[in-house]
Design a protein around this motif. Structure first.
Motif, PDB file in Angstrom:
ATOM      1  N   ILE A 163       2.197  36.806  -0.810  1.00 23.20           N
ATOM      2  CA  ILE A 163       3.066  36.184  -1.817  1.00 23.20           C
ATOM      3  C   ILE A 163       3.774  34.963  -1.231  1.00 23.20           C
ATOM      4  N   LEU A 164       4.313  35.112  -0.029  1.00 24.49           N
ATOM      5  CA  LEU A 164       5.025  33.997   0.606  1.00 24.49           C
ATOM      6  C   LEU A 164       4.085  32.846   0.949  1.00 24.49           C
ATOM      7  N   THR A 165       2.899  33.171   1.437  1.00 24.72           N
ATOM      8  CA  THR A 165       1.933  32.133   1.805  1.00 24.72           C
ATOM      9  C   THR A 165       1.472  31.363   0.581  1.00 24.72           C
ATOM     10  N   GLU A 166       1.185  32.094  -0.495  1.00 22.88           N
ATOM     11  CA  GLU A 166       0.767  31.447  -1.737  1.00 22.88           C
ATOM     12  C   GLU A 166       1.883  30.552  -2.278  1.00 22.88           C
ATOM     13  N   TYR A 167       3.109  31.050  -2.205  1.00 21.69           N
ATOM     14  CA  TYR A 167       4.246  30.267  -2.696  1.00 21.69           C
ATOM     15  C   TYR A 167       4.426  28.994  -1.874  1.00 21.69           C
ATOM     16  N   ARG A 168       4.279  29.106  -0.559  1.00 26.43           N
ATOM     17  CA  ARG A 168       4.395  27.916   0.301  1.00 26.43           C
ATOM     18  C   ARG A 168       3.290  26.909  -0.009  1.00 26.43           C
ATOM     19  N   ASP A 169       2.064  27.395  -0.167  1.00 24.56           N
ATOM     20  CA  ASP A 169       0.935  26.496  -0.414  1.00 24.56           C
ATOM     21  C   ASP A 169       1.050  25.784  -1.759  1.00 24.56           C
ATOM     22  N   ARG A 170       1.726  26.405  -2.717  1.00 22.97           N
ATOM     23  CA  ARG A 170       1.939  25.756  -4.015  1.00 22.97           C
ATOM     24  C   ARG A 170       3.141  24.822  -3.993  1.00 22.97           C
ATOM     25  N   ASN A 171       4.005  24.995  -2.994  1.00 25.10           N
ATOM     26  CA  ASN A 171       5.240  24.191  -2.910  1.00 25.10           C
ATOM     27  C   ASN A 171       5.386  23.596  -1.515  1.00 25.10           C
ATOM     28  N   THR A 172       4.437  22.781  -1.140  1.00 17.78           N
ATOM     29  CA  THR A 172       4.412  22.259   0.240  1.00 17.78           C
ATOM     30  C   THR A 172       5.627  21.406   0.568  1.00 17.78           C
ATOM     31  N   GLU A 173       6.259  20.819  -0.452  1.00 18.86           N
ATOM     32  CA  GLU A 173       7.429  19.977  -0.200  1.00 18.86           C
ATOM     33  C   GLU A 173       8.733  20.767  -0.215  1.00 18.86           C
ATOM     34  N   ASN A 174       8.659  22.038  -0.508  1.00 17.73           N
ATOM     35  CA  ASN A 174       9.847  22.900  -0.539  1.00 17.73           C
ATOM     36  C   ASN A 174      10.081  23.455   0.868  1.00 17.73           C
ATOM     37  N   LEU A 175      11.089  22.950   1.555  1.00 19.74           N
ATOM     38  CA  LEU A 175      11.369  23.363   2.931  1.00 19.74           C
ATOM     39  C   LEU A 175      11.621  24.864   3.018  1.00 19.74           C
ATOM     40  N   ASN A 176      12.323  25.409   2.037  1.00 20.28           N
ATOM     41  CA  ASN A 176      12.614  26.843   2.055  1.00 20.28           C
ATOM     42  C   ASN A 176      11.351  27.684   2.080  1.00 20.28           C
ATOM     43  N   ALA A 177      10.322  27.249   1.355  1.00 20.34           N
ATOM     44  CA  ALA A 177       9.079  28.011   1.303  1.00 20.34           C
ATOM     45  C   ALA A 177       8.473  28.161   2.693  1.00 20.34           C
ATOM     46  N   HIS A 178       8.548  27.117   3.510  1.00 20.54           N
ATOM     47  CA  HIS A 178       8.053  27.177   4.893  1.00 20.54           C
ATOM     48  C   HIS A 178       8.930  28.095   5.745  1.00 20.54           C
ATOM     49  N   LYS A 179      10.237  28.020   5.530  1.00 21.82           N
ATOM     50  CA  LYS A 179      11.150  28.858   6.306  1.00 21.82           C
ATOM     51  C   LYS A 179      10.974  30.338   5.982  1.00 21.82           C
ATOM     52  N   TYR A 180      10.720  30.629   4.708  1.00 22.22           N
ATOM     53  CA  TYR A 180      10.546  32.035   4.331  1.00 22.22           C
ATOM     54  C   TYR A 180       9.370  32.663   5.056  1.00 22.22           C
ATOM     55  N   VAL A 181       8.258  31.912   5.166  1.00 22.13           N
ATOM     56  CA  VAL A 181       7.084  32.441   5.864  1.00 22.13           C
ATOM     57  C   VAL A 181       7.403  32.647   7.342  1.00 22.13           C
ATOM     58  N   TYR A 182       8.098  31.679   7.941  1.00 25.57           N
ATOM     59  CA  TYR A 182       8.443  31.803   9.365  1.00 25.57           C
ATOM     60  C   TYR A 182       9.356  33.007   9.613  1.00 25.57           C
ATOM     61  N   ASN A 183      10.429  33.110   8.846  1.00 25.13           N
ATOM     62  CA  ASN A 183      11.366  34.233   9.038  1.00 25.13           C
ATOM     63  C   ASN A 183      10.688  35.577   8.816  1.00 25.13           C
ATOM     64  N   PHE A 184       9.751  35.613   7.864  1.00 18.74           N
ATOM     65  CA  PHE A 184       8.995  36.839   7.616  1.00 18.74           C
ATOM     66  C   PHE A 184       8.166  37.212   8.839  1.00 18.74           C
ATOM     67  N   CYS A 185       7.505  36.224   9.424  1.00 17.75           N
ATOM     68  CA  CYS A 185       6.674  36.475  10.605  1.00 17.75           C
ATOM     69  C   CYS A 185       7.513  36.944  11.788  1.00 17.75           C
ATOM     70  N   VAL A 186       8.704  36.385  11.945  1.00 18.53           N
ATOM     71  CA  VAL A 186       9.602  36.810  13.025  1.00 18.53           C
ATOM     72  C   VAL A 186      10.024  38.268  12.810  1.00 18.53           C
ATOM     73  N   ARG A 187      10.383  38.593  11.568  1.00 20.83           N
ATOM     74  CA  ARG A 187      10.823  39.962  11.269  1.00 20.83           C
ATOM     75  C   ARG A 187       9.726  40.982  11.516  1.00 20.83           C
ATOM     76  N   ASN A 188       8.489  40.568  11.312  1.00 19.81           N
ATOM     77  CA  ASN A 188       7.389  41.529  11.375  1.00 19.81           C
ATOM     78  C   ASN A 188       6.500  41.364  12.603  1.00 19.81           C
ATOM     79  N   GLY A 189       7.001  40.621  13.607  1.00 19.26           N
ATOM     80  CA  GLY A 189       6.350  40.580  14.912  1.00 19.26           C
ATOM     81  C   GLY A 189       4.979  39.932  14.946  1.00 19.26           C
ATOM     82  N   PHE A 190       4.834  38.759  14.319  1.00 18.95           N
ATOM     83  CA  PHE A 190       3.564  38.051  14.368  1.00 18.95           C
ATOM     84  C   PHE A 190       3.437  37.287  15.687  1.00 18.95           C
ATOM     85  N   SER A 191       2.277  36.722  15.957  1.00 19.19           N
ATOM     86  CA  SER A 191       2.004  36.100  17.263  1.00 19.19           C
ATOM     87  C   SER A 191       2.841  34.847  17.477  1.00 19.19           C
TER      88      SER A 191
END
Length: 427
Positions: A253-281
């Motif tokens: 959901i977050l990735t799709e939202y970011r890809d549809r809103n590439t100019e929305n800074l928050n959309a990029h931050k949401y994906v990053y914060n999600f990855c941090v919370r869930n221990g991505f590489s």
């Protein structure tokens, strides 16, 4: 006992609502009786000469400009006379601006309920749009129980074919209903924290939470695939999914939202914060942070990106991002980026690529950075904050060499010993 002066805005709107309340349901045109009464009243009180049909097209736009000015400057008492002039030609404007004026008063809830009851049956208005405004009003005042009741409303279509506006209104309406159920879900989630884990209430609450969560997500799913900024709905949707360990679905959901809103800074931050919370590489985190930096070079996450690049031994890349960050005035007085800069120019970190990068970076900044960063007005006045001043001075020595003598007197808050040490490092 001291009496409170009556609010003329509330009194006038109360009069309008009383007219609405007196409408007879037996008469199909009853919801518009109040307009006829206003028309009659305006015949004797028409300072803007709106009685004639010939000048309506000219006067109404001017009235809307006046109304916009009153609303933007919160001159609520002046809003009502303008609304009254517009109302006989612009019913939608009357409704919207009345709601805006009533937002400011907790005591206006009964008036809005009365207004909604009548206006949602008016043929020329969208029932769903009226209910959407009412729903947002109730959320604003924390009337969650009343907001839940709206979900029981049966909405009759006003047109045979939906317009783009109708579609957008329907999405917002269902999404905000989802937000109502999210609030209920969140409330129970917080309530469970205060209970003993062995309490019978825990399992009961969790069952109810699951029902609320499902209703909320049905509402939030309305924005899927739709163009627009839907931050509040997307983040709440993801929060519910994470609670139930549906990590992959939340990430999609977050990735799709970011890809549809590439100019929305928050959309990029949401994906990053999600990855941090869930221990991505770490590599994935760096890529996500670079996306943030490209959209906003001055964002605080850029400093985090620089630190991660240093850990990954990508010094040249870190330098590029760090200098771009320090180009912005909001970082002039922040110690952390300057300390990191000094660490990066330390000889133990300097590869040939890093040295070349430093030279290229400074070449395009040497004409303005000394005045921008090294002058006395940048220096802190408190003695304990002189570390920042010292960091700047050390970098000035590094890039200016002997020319540092021409500006070192501007570092007024450094001690004589510190100045001598800095001068001795100039070769």
């Amino acid at each position: 006992m001291q009496t409170t002066e009556p609010n003329p805005l509330i009194e006038t709107l109360r009069d309008i609502c009383e007219i609405l309340f007196d409408s007879s349901p037996e008469d199909p045109s009853a919801p518009l009786i109040w307009l006829n009464k206003l028309n009659t009243e305006l015949k004797t009180d028409d300072p803007l000469c709106t009685k004639g049909d010939n000048n309506v097209d000219m006067v109404i736009p001017k009235l809307l400009d006046v109304l916009r000015e009153c609303l933007s400057s919160h001159r609520w008492s002046q809003v009502v006379p303008v609304i009254r002039q517009i109302s006989k030609h612009e019913l939608t404007t009357f409704w919207k601006t009345s709601m805006e004026a009533l937002y400011v008063s907790e005591s206006s809830v009964p008036l809005v309920q009365q207004l909604v009851k009548e206006l949602k049956t008016v043929r020329h208005l969208s029932c769903q749009e009226v209910l959407l405004e009412y729903l947002m009003f109730l959320l604003h005042h924390g009337k969650i129980d009343d907001a839940k009741q709206i979900s029981q409303e049966k909405i009759k279509p006003t047109r045979f074919q939906k317009s783009t506006r109708d579609h957008h209104t329907e999405i917002l309406y269902k999404s905000y209903l989802g937000l109502v159920w999210y609030v209920e879900w969140k409330f129970l989630k917080m309530k469970i924290k205060d209970l003993d884990e062995n309490s019978d209430l825990v399992s009961n609450y969790e069952e109810i939470m699951a029902v609320y969560a499902q209703k909320a997500m049905i509402g939030f799913q309305q924005v899927s695939g739709e163009i627009g900024v839907w931050d509040i709905f997307v983040t709440k949707h993801v929060e519910i999914l994470e609670h139930y360990d549906k990590i992959d679905e939340a990430k999609d959901i977050l990735t799709e939202y970011r890809d549809r809103n590439t100019e929305n800074l928050n959309a990029h931050k949401y994906v990053y914060n999600f990855c941090v919370r869930n221990g991505f590489s770490a590599n994935e985190e760096i890529q996500l942070l670079q996306n943030v930096a490209e959209k906003c070079p001055s964002d605080s996450l850029v400093l985090q990106l620089c630190n991660k690049l240093v850990e990954d031994n990508k010094i040249a890349d870190a330098l590029n991002f760090l200098f771009d960050l320090l180009d912005y005035s909001c970082w002039q007085q922040e110690l952390k980026p300057w300390k990191l800069l000094l660490d990066l120019i330390d000889t133990r970190n300097k590869s040939l690529k890093a040295i070349n990068t430093l030279e290229e970076i400074w070449k395009i900044r040497q004409s303005w950075w000394p005045q921008y960063h090294f002058t006395s007005y940048d220096c802190p006045e408190k003695e304990e904050e002189c570390e920042l001043c010292l960091c700047k001075a050390r970098y000035a020595v590094f890039v200016l060499g002997q020319d540092f003598q021409n500006i070192h007197n501007d570092f007024q808050h450094l001690s004589k010993t510190q100045i001598q040490v800095l001068m001795s490092s100039v070769t």
